[in-house]
Scaffold this active site. Structure first.
Site, PDB file in Angstrom:
ATOM      1  N   TYR A 102     -13.399  -7.351  15.343  1.00 29.24           N
ATOM      2  CA  TYR A 102     -13.091  -6.656  16.582  1.00 29.24           C
ATOM      3  C   TYR A 102     -11.632  -6.848  16.988  1.00 29.24           C
ATOM      4  O   TYR A 102     -10.941  -7.709  16.459  1.00 29.24           O
ATOM      5  CB  TYR A 102     -14.009  -7.181  17.676  1.00 29.24           C
ATOM      6  CG  TYR A 102     -13.992  -8.696  17.732  1.00 29.24           C
ATOM      7  CD1 TYR A 102     -12.866  -9.368  18.200  1.00 29.24           C
ATOM      8  CD2 TYR A 102     -15.073  -9.450  17.278  1.00 29.24           C
ATOM      9  CE1 TYR A 102     -12.827 -10.740  18.244  1.00 29.24           C
ATOM     10  CE2 TYR A 102     -15.029 -10.839  17.318  1.00 29.24           C
ATOM     11  CZ  TYR A 102     -13.908 -11.474  17.800  1.00 29.24           C
ATOM     12  OH  TYR A 102     -13.851 -12.833  17.837  1.00 29.24           O
ATOM     13  N   SER A 157      -9.759 -19.139  20.149  1.00 30.17           N
ATOM     14  CA  SER A 157     -10.397 -18.972  18.840  1.00 30.17           C
ATOM     15  C   SER A 157     -11.540 -17.966  18.865  1.00 30.17           C
ATOM     16  O   SER A 157     -12.338 -17.934  19.803  1.00 30.17           O
ATOM     17  CB  SER A 157     -10.900 -20.344  18.365  1.00 30.17           C
ATOM     18  OG  SER A 157     -12.270 -20.325  18.089  1.00 30.17           O
ATOM     19  N   LYS A 158     -11.575 -17.152  17.819  1.00 29.92           N
ATOM     20  CA  LYS A 158     -12.617 -16.134  17.689  1.00 29.92           C
ATOM     21  C   LYS A 158     -13.990 -16.780  17.724  1.00 29.92           C
ATOM     22  O   LYS A 158     -14.942 -16.221  18.220  1.00 29.92           O
ATOM     23  CB  LYS A 158     -12.483 -15.440  16.330  1.00 29.92           C
ATOM     24  CG  LYS A 158     -11.501 -14.307  16.287  1.00 29.92           C
ATOM     25  CD  LYS A 158     -11.684 -13.554  14.979  1.00 29.92           C
ATOM     26  CE  LYS A 158     -10.704 -12.417  14.863  1.00 29.92           C
ATOM     27  NZ  LYS A 158     -10.952 -11.562  13.707  1.00 29.92           N
ATOM     28  N   ARG A 159     -14.076 -17.959  17.127  1.00 33.63           N
ATOM     29  CA  ARG A 159     -15.369 -18.598  16.975  1.00 33.63           C
ATOM     30  C   ARG A 159     -15.855 -19.226  18.281  1.00 33.63           C
ATOM     31  O   ARG A 159     -17.007 -19.105  18.649  1.00 33.63           O
ATOM     32  CB  ARG A 159     -15.276 -19.668  15.887  1.00 33.63           C
ATOM     33  CG  ARG A 159     -16.281 -19.500  14.785  1.00 33.63           C
ATOM     34  CD  ARG A 159     -16.065 -20.457  13.617  1.00 33.63           C
ATOM     35  NE  ARG A 159     -14.864 -21.267  13.669  1.00 33.63           N
ATOM     36  CZ  ARG A 159     -14.819 -22.519  14.146  1.00 33.63           C
ATOM     37  NH1 ARG A 159     -15.899 -23.094  14.582  1.00 33.63           N
ATOM     38  NH2 ARG A 159     -13.687 -23.192  14.130  1.00 33.63           N
ATOM     39  N   LYS A 160     -14.933 -19.898  18.980  1.00 32.03           N
ATOM     40  CA  LYS A 160     -15.352 -20.681  20.138  1.00 32.03           C
ATOM     41  C   LYS A 160     -15.270 -19.939  21.470  1.00 32.03           C
ATOM     42  O   LYS A 160     -15.982 -20.278  22.399  1.00 32.03           O
ATOM     43  CB  LYS A 160     -14.469 -21.930  20.258  1.00 32.03           C
ATOM     44  CG  LYS A 160     -14.628 -22.912  19.132  1.00 32.03           C
ATOM     45  CD  LYS A 160     -13.893 -24.192  19.509  1.00 32.03           C
ATOM     46  CE  LYS A 160     -13.635 -25.058  18.320  1.00 32.03           C
ATOM     47  NZ  LYS A 160     -12.561 -26.003  18.550  1.00 32.03           N
TER      48      LYS A 160
END
Ligand code: GLU
Length: 558
Positions: A47, A296-299
């Site tokens: 995204y 961060s994309k993950r967090k």
């Protein structure tokens, strides 16, 4: 014919054009002196990231403020990491945020401009032509090393405490001859093309970064890969070829690329091209446990623009917030010029944070409340309809049933010198307006401690008798004042303050009881306007229900 020319023909036999062909095809742009040509070059691996939006905004400003061009280029050479719909998602995101795109992908599936194709996977022939040029000049060569061989070299270097990498004497195929290469190719061995770096580690290079100032680094001596075994370029090579041919003047990119810049400058030099100005932007940071880290994309859900879509932050708010983190004096500009477009702010790369601006959700909300409070009601309602149609169908149904009614709700205390700042994002409008709709009105009859239940019954009894539709706030308030003596409340606040012991309460408490009855809340915008919008019948019915409730309660208490 030279050996290197023969090698070039052997490796890239289908490339029959010289680089002049592309140099002429993509001539320097005819733009006034000082115009900046900027680009955003996202990889469609997911995204749209808030960092990409941030950089695009800066690109856009840099281009607009210099009378230049901002274009998009899709860097889709890594097919393994590509996600379906990734390109459209990014382009749609930029459009959705109002980042005007002059050239490149201007809409999903639509490219515009004379410097295309603006998608790297469609430019393989161009990169190969430029790679062939380097091979023919003895500046690039095929490398047949397998993963295992490279790994072995790395281990040896580590054991010797040397810098790892493919350079100098470690570069096994650096001096490969035409015959050797031909033999290996005939054996069907796969190969990559590497730059034959003329650089030396002990030499220093310098460049002036637009944000970080003068940067000094060792020259690149690594024979890095320029074309992978499938003939697709690495980022380093594609960046140089594309930004040269697309005539980019300012490369604004994440600062993770600073360390690769010596490679890029070396390529520009070997080709004899003028390098662009580099502007390395530090990432947006988050505070976690007292220390800063990259968003961060993950967090962090806030890393994806979907977060802002879903919560319903208007694009103006997100851009306005990004401006405040881009240049710290932006807020002074905004205070001095509340209604000017952000584009009129004198933006400067030099004023950007070197270490990374901090993302602050509370600040975003403050900025957004301010932005929304300054919007005209028609815009607010358009936004609400657009947002709810996608993210809250139930709310959409409520607000679209009677647009005039909805406009009245969201026009309360708007368009006044000091508008209310209740809503930071559209999701908040759902709760904010819930008591205006019978379907979502939740009676809640909790009284403040100083108001007696029996008094609440009296107040409502009296008020129900006195209540009549009014034309103005004054009359409305007079009706509330008028019931106070009968309940033992002071009609005038001042009088109450002077002699608090003489009264059980004052007109403010009486209106609290009415407010709670009508809205289920202790705090609301102007109650007179609310009651006017709700209408006489509906208010009367709510007042009666509240009265019933308190009556039953007080009897139960006896
Ligand atoms: N595709 C690269 C990235 O996403 C672009 C970097 C650049 O702007 O040159 O990091």
């Amino acid at each position: 014919m030279s050996d290197s020319q023969r090698l070039a023909d052997l490796l890239l036999p289908d490339i029959d054009k010289a680089i002049d062909y592309y140099e002429n095809m993509y001539p320097p742009r005819e733009l006034p002196e000082g115009s900046r040509v900027t680009r955003v070059a996202p990889s469609p691996t997911g995204y749209l990231h808030i960092g990409t939006l941030y950089i695009s905004l800066i690109d856009r400003i840099a281009a607009t403020q210099s009378g230049g061009v901002f274009y998009t280029r899709i860097e889709d050479t890594d097919k393994k990491r590509e996600v379906a719909g990734g390109i459209d998602d990014i382009i749609n995101g930029l459009i959705r945020y109002g980042i005007e795109i002059d050239e490149g992908f201007v809409a999903p599936g639509e490219q515009k401009g004379e410097y295309g194709p603006y998608q790297q996977s469609k430019r393989a022939h161009i990169y190969q032509c430029y790679a062939k040029h380097l091979i023919a000049k003895g500046l690039a060569y095929p490398c047949f090393c397998t993963e295992e061989e490279l790994e072995k070299v790395r281990k040896e270097q580590e054991a010797l405490k040397l810098r790892t990498g493919y350079y100098g004497k470690w570069a096994k195929h650096r001096d490969i001859t035409f015959e050797e290469a031909k033999k290996l190719i005939e054996e069907g061995r796969p190969y990559v093309i590497r730059l034959k770096s003329p650089g030396k580690e002990e030499n220093r290079i310098y460049f002036d970064d637009g944000i970080k100032g003068r940067i000094e680094m060792p020259e690149n001596d690594e024979d890095f890969v320029i074309l992978k075994s499938d003939g697709i370029p690495t980022y380093h090579f594609a960046h140089v070829v594309d930004d040269h041919l697309m005539r980019t003047t300012h490369v604004i990119r994440g600062d993770e690329w600073v360390s690769s810049t010596p490679k890029h400058l070396q390529l520009f030099k070997l080709f004899g091209f003028k390098p662009p100005k580099y502007i390395h932007v530090a990432p947006i940071m988050k505070l976690e446990g007292g220390s800063k880290r990259k968003i961060s994309k993950r967090k962090d859900p806030e890393a994806a623009v979907y977060y802002y879509y879903e919560k319903g932050y208007p694009k103006e708010s997100v851009l306005e917030y990004l401006m405040t983190i881009a240049n710290s004096d932006y807020e002074d500009f905004r205070r001095a010029n509340p209604d000017e477009p952000f584009m009129n702010f004198k933006f400067s790369f030099k004023k950007m944070s070197v270490s990374g601006a901090l993302f602050d959700g509370d600040k975003l909300n403050d900025v957004s409340r301010d932005v929304i409070s300054r919007m005209k009601v028609d815009r607010v309602v358009d936004y609400l309809l657009e947002w709810s149609a996608e993210y809250n169908k139930e709310f959409y149904r409520l607000i679209s049933a009677d647009i005039d009614y909805t406009k009245k709700i969201f026009n309360i205390d708007r368009d006044v010198p000091k508008p209310r700042k209740d809503i930071a994002f559209w999701q908040e409008a759902v709760d904010y307006s819930s008591y205006f709709f019978d379907e979502t009105f939740k009676p809640c009859y909790d009284l403040p401690e100083n108001i007696d239940v029996a008094d609440a019954v009296k107040i409502l009894d009296e008020y129900i008798k006195a209540y009549a539709p009014t034309d103005n706030r004054q009359e409305w308030f007079e009706q509330i004042k008028a019931i106070c003596p009968a309940v033992g409340y002071a009609s005038e606040t001042k009088e109450y303050r002077k002699n608090p012991d003489k009264y059980k309460g004052y007109v403010g408490d009486a209106s609290t009881v009415i407010r709670i009855a009508v809205t289920g809340r202790r705090n609301t915008p102007d109650l007179c306007q609310i009651m006017d919008i709700l209408g006489y019948e509906r208010c009367l019915q709510r007042l009666k229900s509240a009265r019933e409730f308190y009556k039953n309660l007080s009897e139960g208490l006896k």
